[in-house]
Design an enzyme around this catalytic site. Structure first.
Site, PDB file in Angstrom:
ATOM      1  CD  GLU A  47     -18.700 -54.516  34.737  1.00  0.00           C
ATOM      2  OE1 GLU A  47     -19.861 -54.845  35.191  1.00  0.00           O
ATOM      3  OE2 GLU A  47     -17.513 -54.407  35.307  1.00  0.00           O
ATOM      4  N   GLY A  62     -24.774 -45.325  33.669  1.00  0.00           N
ATOM      5  CA  GLY A  62     -24.086 -45.692  32.556  1.00  0.00           C
ATOM      6  C   GLY A  62     -25.014 -45.067  31.402  1.00  0.00           C
ATOM      7  CB  CYS A 114     -21.592 -55.960  38.191  1.00  0.00           C
ATOM      8  SG  CYS A 114     -19.796 -56.286  37.925  1.00  0.00           S
ATOM      9  N   GLY A 158     -20.458 -48.834  36.894  1.00  0.00           N
ATOM     10  CA  GLY A 158     -21.379 -48.508  37.699  1.00  0.00           C
ATOM     11  C   GLY A 158     -22.804 -48.876  37.615  1.00  0.00           C
ATOM     12  CB  SER A 159     -26.040 -47.501  38.844  1.00  0.00           C
ATOM     13  OG  SER A 159     -26.105 -46.424  38.322  1.00  0.00           O
TER      14      SER A 159
HETATM   15  C1  UN1 Z   1     -17.715 -56.446  39.168  1.00  0.00           C
HETATM   16  O1  UN1 Z   1     -18.287 -56.647  40.225  1.00  0.00           O
HETATM   17  O2  UN1 Z   1     -17.682 -55.050  38.985  1.00  0.00           O
HETATM   18  O3  UN1 Z   1     -16.374 -61.872  37.831  1.00  0.00           O
HETATM   19  C2  UN1 Z   1     -16.575 -56.899  38.778  1.00  0.00           C
HETATM   20  C3  UN1 Z   1     -16.210 -61.615  39.043  1.00  0.00           C
HETATM   21  C4  UN1 Z   1     -14.991 -60.390  39.102  1.00  0.00           C
HETATM   22  C5  UN1 Z   1     -15.127 -59.170  38.741  1.00  0.00           C
HETATM   23  C6  UN1 Z   1     -16.401 -58.432  39.089  1.00  0.00           C
HETATM   24  N1  UN1 Z   1     -13.714 -61.101  38.342  1.00  0.00           N
HETATM   25  O4  UN1 Z   1     -17.093 -61.347  39.756  1.00  0.00           O
END
Ligand code: UN1
Length: 517
Positions: free
Chosen positions: A268, A251, A302, A246-247
Site C-alpha cells: 500500500e 515498496g 496516502c 510506505g513510499s
Molecule cells: C493512509 O494514509 O495510509 O482513507 C491510510 C483514508 C484512511 C486511511 C488512510 N481511512 O484516508
C-alpha cells in the site's frame, strides 16, 4: 490562518508505557540510532517525548523462533474462537480510545479528532474481523466427474510481517493484524521509528488481551532500523506474507526482495489523488471535501487530495473559495480544541514542502495560498501553511507528478471530461480519485465498467479522496502497489487456498476424460 498553542506532553499513564521494559523515559544521551534507542519527538514542539530500546538481529531471531511456535498453537484454535480474542481486543481498544488517540496526535501531530478517529478505525476493523471469523470459508465447486466433490478451503498462512508508516501508526496495523489474527496467523509488526510509542501501546493492548485469554505470542512487535530489522524481515522465508505501507520507492524494494524468495507482498504505497470538479457540481460540497482531503492530517495521508482538476467555467470561483477557506484554518497544537492543521512530521517534510513550492514557482505555477512555514506561538515544532498552487495555462506542472507528503494542492483546469480523466490517470500512482457532478451520465463515465474511467483502486462520487470506511477493500493500482487491505475479501491475502477434490465412489475417473488402461 490563525494559530493555537500549549500541547499536552506525555502519553496517558493508563497506556502503561512506563511498565514496558523497552520504554526509555529519560532520553538524555540517546543521540542517533547508534545509541540503541529510538527517540520519539513531538512534532508540535520538536521536544522528545520518550525513547524506545531498539531490537537487534539477535532479538529479531529469537522473536521469529517464538513466533513459529506461537503460530502452531494459534492456527489450531477454531476461527470463531480466534474471533472472540479479536472481539476482546476491540473492547479493550474502546476503553483506551481517547488515551490512544491522543498518543497518536502527540506522536505524529494529527489533530485529536483524527487521532481518535484512527483508533476508531482499528475498532471498526476488529468488529469486522469478528464477523469474518465465522465466515472465512470457501466454495464448493461442481466436479466434472460423478461421485466427486471439489471444494476450496482457506488455511492459516503463517507468521506474517507488517511494516507500517508514521502517518497511520495504529489503524494500518489494525487492518492487517485483526484480519490476520482471525485467519489464524500470528503478526510481527515493524512500526515506523517516527511513531514507536503508539505501536508499543497498541501492541501491548492486543498482546495483553490475547495472553490473558491463553494465547501468548499472537501479536509481536519488533522495533528496529531498516538495516538491522527491516531487511531481515523482508528476506525471511519464515514470513510468507509481508504487508508494507510506505513510499513507492520503499515498496519497489520490498516487492523485489520478497518476490526474490517467491513470498507474497501486500503493498500500500503512494498516492497522487485528484478531484475532478464538473460545471454542474455542488460547489459547497466539493469545497468542503477538497479542503478536508487536502489539508487534513496536514496533507500526510496516502489518500490526501493532491490535485484538483476543475472545469474552466468554475475554476476561478472554486480556487477563490478554497483560498478563503484556507485563510480561516487554525494551525497549531493538534491537541487543542479548534485546531484543524497540526505540524508535519519533521524537518525533512518541511524541506520537501519548501522545495516543491520553489519548483512549482519555477515551473510557472502560482501560489494562491500558503507556501511558507509558520511558527504557532509557544510551539517550536514543524509547521507549514497548507498551500494551493495553480498550474500555468497548458497545465504543464511536472512537480505535480510527485507525491510530496505535505499539504500542497495543485489546481488544473480542463474543458472536456475526457481531458480531465486523462489528467487524473496520467500519474504513476493509482490510489484514490473523486468526481463532483450532479449528472449520472458524467459520474458513470468516471466509473465506467469498461475501465476507461478512473484507474484508481478507490473512486468516489461527490465525496473527497480520503477517509475510506473499513468495509471496502483499501488500496490502489500502478505504483500504489496493487495490495488490498481492510474489508471485502482482503482477508484472502492472509490465508492459503487449498483446492480439495474428493472421490467418494469406487472407480478411478481421470479428469478431461483421459483413459489410461
Ligand atoms: C493512509 O494514509 O495510509 O482513507 C491510510 C483514508 C484512511 C486511511 C488512510 N481511512 O484516508
Amino acid at each position: 490562518m490563525s494559530t493555537t498553542a500549549s500541547p499536552k506532553h506525555a502519553p496517558h499513564p493508563s497506556l502503561g508505557l512506563h511498565d514496558d521494559p523497552r520504554f526509555v523515559a529519560d532520553v538524555t544521551g540517546a543521540e542517533g540510532l547508534s545509541s540503541g534507542v529510538a527517540v520519539s519527538y513531538n512534532p508540535a514542539t520538536g521536544d522528545p517525548i520518550a525513547g524506545v530500546r531498539l531490537d537487534s538481529a539477535d532479538s529479531y531471531e529469537r522473536t521469529l523462533d517464538e513466533m513459529t511456535e506461537a503460530f502452531r498453537r494459534w492456527r489450531a484454535v477454531p476461527a470463531p474462537e480466534r474471533g472472540l480474542v479479536v472481539r476482546a481486543i476491540g473492547e479493550e481498544l474502546r476503553t483506551h480510545l481517547d488515551a490512544l488517540g491522543e498518543l497518536v496526535s502527540l506522536e505524529v501531530g494529527k489533530i485529536r479528532a483524527e487521532g481518535v478517529g484512527e483508533v476508531q478505525e482499528t475498532i471498526d476493523i476488529a468488529d469486522y474481523a469478528v464477523g469474518l471469523s465465522r465466515m472465512v470459508g470457501g466454495a464448493t465447486i461442481p466436479s466434472e466427474r460423478p461421485m466427486h466433490r471439489m471444494m476450496e478451503q482457506w488455511l492459516p498462512l503463517g507468521p506474517i510481517g507488517v511494516i507500517t508508516a508514521f502517518n497511520f501508526p495504529n489503524a494500518v496495523w489494525g487492518w492487517n493484524a485483526m484480519l490476520a489474527a482471525v485467519c489464524g496467523d500470528v503478526v510481527l509488526w515493524k512500526p515506523s521509528l517516527l511513531a514507536p510509542l503508539t505501536a508499543m501501546a497498541t501492541n501491548a493492548i492486543a498482546d495483553r488481551v490475547a495472553s490473558d485469554m491463553g494465547h501468548e505470542g499472537v501479536f509481536r512487535l519488533v522495533i528496529g532500523t531498516d538495516d538491522e530489522v527491516g531487511e531481515r524481515m523482508i528476506a525471511d522465508r519464515r514470513l510468507p506474507l509481508i504487508s508494507a505501507t510506505g513510499s513507492c520507492a520503499m515498496g519497489r524494494h520490498v516487492g523485489q526482495v520478497v518476490a526474490g524468495r517467491l513470498g507474497r507482498c501486500l503493498l500500500e504505497l503512494g498516492g497522487n489523488n485528484a478531484v475532478i470538479v464538473e460545471p454542474d457540481a455542488d460547489l459547497d460540497l466539493a469545497l468542503k471535501s477538497i479542503v478536508f482531503g487536502a489539508v487534513g492530517t496536514a496533507g500526510q495521508r496516502c489518500t490526501t487530495t493532491r490535485r484538483v482538476i476543475a472545469h474552466e467555467s468554475i475554476a476561478d470561483e472554486l480556487v477563490d473559495r478554497m483560498a478563503k477557506a484556507y485563510s480561516t484554518i487554525t494551525i497549531g497544537d493538534p491537541l487543542a480544541e479548534g485546531t484543524l492543521v497540526g505540524p508535519v512530521i519533521g524537518q525533512r517534510t518541511v524541506d520537501a514542502y519548501l522545495d516543491a513550492i520553489a519548483q512549482a514557482k519555477d515551473q510557472g505555477g502560482t501560489v494562491v495560498a500558503g507556501g511558507e512555514t509558520v511558527s504557532p506561538e509557544g510551539l517550536g515544532g514543524w509547521f507549514v501553511k497548507p498551500a494551493i498552487v495553480r498550474a500555468p495555462k497548458g497545465n504543464e506542472l511536472p512537480i505535480a507528478m510527485d507525491e510530496t507528503f505535505a499539504p500542497i494542492c495543485y489546481v488544473f483546469t480542463y474543458s472536456d471530461l475526457n481531458e480531465a480523466l486523462a489528467m487524473q490517470n496520467s500519474v504513476d500512482q493509482g490510489l484514490s480519485s473523486a468526481i463532483f457532478s450532479g449528472s449520472v451520465r458524467t459520474t458513470e463515465r468516471f466509473l465506467n465498467v469498461d475501465g476507461s474511467g478512473s484507474d484508481c483502486g478507490l473512486a468516489y462520487v461527490n465525496l473527497g479522496t480520503s477517509g475510506a470506511e473499513i468495509g471496502g477493500a483499501f488500496g490502489g493500482e500502478k505504483d500504489t502497489g496493487g495490495g488490498r487491505e481492510a474489508g471485502s475479501d482482503s482477508w484472502k491475502a492472509y490465508m492459503r487456498r487449498q483446492t480439495c477434490t474428493i472421490n467418494y465412489g469406487n472407480e478411478l475417473r481421470l479428469a478431461q476424460g483421459i483413459r489410461f488402461e
